[in-house]
Design a protein around this motif. Structure first.
Motif, PDB file in Angstrom:
ATOM      1  N   ASP A  85       5.135   1.799  10.079  1.00 14.61           N
ATOM      2  CA  ASP A  85       4.463   2.772   9.207  1.00 14.61           C
ATOM      3  C   ASP A  85       4.850   2.624   7.739  1.00 14.61           C
ATOM      4  O   ASP A  85       4.002   2.767   6.854  1.00 14.61           O
ATOM      5  CB  ASP A  85       4.766   4.199   9.673  1.00 14.61           C
ATOM      6  CG  ASP A  85       4.091   4.538  10.987  1.00 14.61           C
ATOM      7  OD1 ASP A  85       3.136   3.834  11.379  1.00 14.61           O
ATOM      8  OD2 ASP A  85       4.519   5.515  11.629  1.00 14.61           O
ATOM      9  N   GLU A  86       6.106   2.323   7.455  1.00 13.76           N
ATOM     10  CA  GLU A  86       6.548   2.191   6.066  1.00 13.76           C
ATOM     11  C   GLU A  86       5.837   1.032   5.370  1.00 13.76           C
ATOM     12  O   GLU A  86       5.374   1.163   4.232  1.00 13.76           O
ATOM     13  CB  GLU A  86       8.057   1.988   6.014  1.00 13.76           C
ATOM     14  CG  GLU A  86       8.603   1.903   4.604  1.00 13.76           C
ATOM     15  CD  GLU A  86      10.108   1.708   4.555  1.00 13.76           C
ATOM     16  OE1 GLU A  86      10.622   1.606   3.426  1.00 13.76           O
ATOM     17  OE2 GLU A  86      10.765   1.650   5.607  1.00 13.76           O
ATOM     18  N   ILE A  87       5.744  -0.097   6.043  1.00 13.62           N
ATOM     19  CA  ILE A  87       5.047  -1.263   5.474  1.00 13.62           C
ATOM     20  C   ILE A  87       3.560  -0.945   5.304  1.00 13.62           C
ATOM     21  O   ILE A  87       2.963  -1.231   4.265  1.00 13.62           O
ATOM     22  CB  ILE A  87       5.240  -2.509   6.368  1.00 13.62           C
ATOM     23  CG1 ILE A  87       6.715  -2.891   6.451  1.00 13.62           C
ATOM     24  CG2 ILE A  87       4.387  -3.670   5.874  1.00 13.62           C
ATOM     25  CD1 ILE A  87       7.330  -3.353   5.167  1.00 13.62           C
ATOM     26  N   THR A  88       2.953  -0.342   6.325  1.00 17.30           N
ATOM     27  CA  THR A  88       1.529   0.017   6.258  1.00 17.30           C
ATOM     28  C   THR A  88       1.273   0.971   5.103  1.00 17.30           C
ATOM     29  O   THR A  88       0.320   0.791   4.332  1.00 17.30           O
ATOM     30  CB  THR A  88       1.073   0.645   7.586  1.00 17.30           C
ATOM     31  OG1 THR A  88       1.281  -0.293   8.636  1.00 17.30           O
ATOM     32  CG2 THR A  88      -0.395   1.029   7.537  1.00 17.30           C
ATOM     33  N   ASP A  89       2.096   2.005   4.953  1.00 19.07           N
ATOM     34  CA  ASP A  89       1.916   2.977   3.871  1.00 19.07           C
ATOM     35  C   ASP A  89       2.031   2.314   2.504  1.00 19.07           C
ATOM     36  O   ASP A  89       1.242   2.602   1.599  1.00 19.07           O
ATOM     37  CB  ASP A  89       2.939   4.106   3.985  1.00 19.07           C
ATOM     38  CG  ASP A  89       2.675   5.018   5.170  1.00 19.07           C
ATOM     39  OD1 ASP A  89       1.571   4.957   5.756  1.00 19.07           O
ATOM     40  OD2 ASP A  89       3.587   5.799   5.528  1.00 19.07           O
ATOM     41  N   ASN A  90       3.000   1.411   2.341  1.00 15.89           N
ATOM     42  CA  ASN A  90       3.156   0.715   1.055  1.00 15.89           C
ATOM     43  C   ASN A  90       1.953  -0.163   0.750  1.00 15.89           C
ATOM     44  O   ASN A  90       1.485  -0.212  -0.388  1.00 15.89           O
ATOM     45  CB  ASN A  90       4.442  -0.105   1.040  1.00 15.89           C
ATOM     46  CG  ASN A  90       5.669   0.758   0.903  1.00 15.89           C
ATOM     47  OD1 ASN A  90       5.620   1.835   0.328  1.00 15.89           O
ATOM     48  ND2 ASN A  90       6.783   0.294   1.446  1.00 15.89           N
ATOM     49  N   TRP A  91       1.428  -0.870   1.746  1.00 19.27           N
ATOM     50  CA  TRP A  91       0.245  -1.719   1.542  1.00 19.27           C
ATOM     51  C   TRP A  91      -0.950  -0.849   1.167  1.00 19.27           C
ATOM     52  O   TRP A  91      -1.706  -1.171   0.253  1.00 19.27           O
ATOM     53  CB  TRP A  91      -0.047  -2.540   2.801  1.00 19.27           C
ATOM     54  CG  TRP A  91      -1.155  -3.525   2.613  1.00 19.27           C
ATOM     55  CD1 TRP A  91      -1.036  -4.810   2.192  1.00 19.27           C
ATOM     56  CD2 TRP A  91      -2.554  -3.310   2.836  1.00 19.27           C
ATOM     57  NE1 TRP A  91      -2.268  -5.412   2.132  1.00 19.27           N
ATOM     58  CE2 TRP A  91      -3.222  -4.508   2.525  1.00 19.27           C
ATOM     59  CE3 TRP A  91      -3.306  -2.234   3.269  1.00 19.27           C
ATOM     60  CZ2 TRP A  91      -4.602  -4.645   2.635  1.00 19.27           C
ATOM     61  CZ3 TRP A  91      -4.687  -2.375   3.370  1.00 19.27           C
ATOM     62  CH2 TRP A  91      -5.307  -3.572   3.056  1.00 19.27           C
ATOM     63  N   GLU A  92      -1.105   0.278   1.866  1.00 13.64           N
ATOM     64  CA  GLU A  92      -2.241   1.165   1.594  1.00 13.64           C
ATOM     65  C   GLU A  92      -2.148   1.813   0.218  1.00 13.64           C
ATOM     66  O   GLU A  92      -3.169   2.108  -0.395  1.00 13.64           O
ATOM     67  CB  GLU A  92      -2.366   2.225   2.680  1.00 13.64           C
ATOM     68  CG  GLU A  92      -2.886   1.636   3.980  1.00 13.64           C
ATOM     69  CD  GLU A  92      -3.002   2.646   5.103  1.00 13.64           C
ATOM     70  OE1 GLU A  92      -2.476   3.784   4.973  1.00 13.64           O
ATOM     71  OE2 GLU A  92      -3.622   2.295   6.122  1.00 13.64           O
ATOM     72  N   ARG A  93      -0.945   2.032  -0.289  1.00  9.80           N
ATOM     73  CA  ARG A  93      -0.797   2.568  -1.655  1.00  9.80           C
ATOM     74  C   ARG A  93      -1.380   1.591  -2.677  1.00  9.80           C
ATOM     75  O   ARG A  93      -1.924   1.991  -3.704  1.00  9.80           O
ATOM     76  CB  ARG A  93       0.670   2.815  -1.980  1.00  9.80           C
ATOM     77  CG  ARG A  93       1.188   4.098  -1.430  1.00  9.80           C
ATOM     78  CD  ARG A  93       2.591   4.392  -1.988  1.00  9.80           C
ATOM     79  NE  ARG A  93       3.145   5.518  -1.293  1.00  9.80           N
ATOM     80  CZ  ARG A  93       4.097   5.438  -0.374  1.00  9.80           C
ATOM     81  NH1 ARG A  93       4.637   4.283  -0.069  1.00  9.80           N
ATOM     82  NH2 ARG A  93       4.536   6.522   0.233  1.00  9.80           N
ATOM     83  N   ILE A  94      -1.214   0.301  -2.401  1.00  8.33           N
ATOM     84  CA  ILE A  94      -1.692  -0.724  -3.334  1.00  8.33           C
ATOM     85  C   ILE A  94      -3.174  -1.038  -3.115  1.00  8.33           C
ATOM     86  O   ILE A  94      -3.953  -1.077  -4.051  1.00  8.33           O
ATOM     87  CB  ILE A  94      -0.861  -2.015  -3.182  1.00  8.33           C
ATOM     88  CG1 ILE A  94       0.602  -1.740  -3.496  1.00  8.33           C
ATOM     89  CG2 ILE A  94      -1.405  -3.122  -4.087  1.00  8.33           C
ATOM     90  CD1 ILE A  94       1.539  -2.861  -3.090  1.00  8.33           C
ATOM     91  N   TYR A  95      -3.573  -1.268  -1.855  1.00  2.00           N
ATOM     92  CA  TYR A  95      -4.912  -1.786  -1.564  1.00  2.00           C
ATOM     93  C   TYR A  95      -5.803  -0.834  -0.788  1.00  2.00           C
ATOM     94  O   TYR A  95      -6.995  -1.083  -0.651  1.00  2.00           O
ATOM     95  CB  TYR A  95      -4.802  -3.088  -0.768  1.00  2.00           C
ATOM     96  CG  TYR A  95      -4.127  -4.181  -1.533  1.00  2.00           C
ATOM     97  CD1 TYR A  95      -4.760  -4.788  -2.611  1.00  2.00           C
ATOM     98  CD2 TYR A  95      -2.850  -4.604  -1.207  1.00  2.00           C
ATOM     99  CE1 TYR A  95      -4.139  -5.790  -3.324  1.00  2.00           C
ATOM    100  CE2 TYR A  95      -2.223  -5.614  -1.914  1.00  2.00           C
ATOM    101  CZ  TYR A  95      -2.873  -6.196  -2.974  1.00  2.00           C
ATOM    102  OH  TYR A  95      -2.262  -7.184  -3.680  1.00  2.00           O
ATOM    103  N   GLY A  96      -5.241   0.220  -0.236  1.00  2.00           N
ATOM    104  CA  GLY A  96      -6.012   1.111   0.617  1.00  2.00           C
ATOM    105  C   GLY A  96      -6.784   2.147  -0.176  1.00  2.00           C
ATOM    106  O   GLY A  96      -7.015   2.008  -1.379  1.00  2.00           O
ATOM    107  N   PRO A  97      -7.136   3.225   0.504  1.00  2.00           N
ATOM    108  CA  PRO A  97      -7.953   4.250  -0.134  1.00  2.00           C
ATOM    109  C   PRO A  97      -7.194   5.074  -1.177  1.00  2.00           C
ATOM    110  O   PRO A  97      -7.771   5.916  -1.840  1.00  2.00           O
ATOM    111  CB  PRO A  97      -8.366   5.136   1.042  1.00  2.00           C
ATOM    112  CG  PRO A  97      -7.291   4.949   2.062  1.00  2.00           C
ATOM    113  CD  PRO A  97      -6.846   3.515   1.888  1.00  2.00           C
TER     114      PRO A  97
END
Length: 91
Positions: A69-81
């Protein structure tokens, strides 16, 4: 990847040509500048390309997995919604 790289990305589709991904990044260790703490940072997988999407041939992929979840959340902060999910805590 057969090359030894670990890529964090969004998989768009899989077909006979390979796996189409968008905004791939690799994790790299980054220090705080004082030598105290090392954290993992995300850098573009192919930094000199303006293309956000790539297709990787099936024979180069060793494993597909969902990151924590931590990696996913960081990626989504940059490229996600741009939505940051709050962590649930019991008071």
């Amino acid at each position: 990847m057969k090359s030894g790289e670990d890529i964090i990305t969004n998989v768009l589709k899989e077909d006979e040509y390979g796996v189409k991904i968008e905004n791939p990044v690799v994790l790299v260790p980054m220090g705080d500048g004082r030598g105290n703490k090392v954290q993992m940072g995300m850098v573009p997988w192919i930094p000199f390309s303006n293309d956000p999407e790539f297709t990787i041939s099936h024979d180069w992929i060793v494993l597909l997995a969902v990151p924590n979840d931590e990696i996913t959340d960081n990626w989504e902060r940059i490229y996600g919604p741009g939505i940051i999910k709050p962590t649930t805590k019991i008071l």
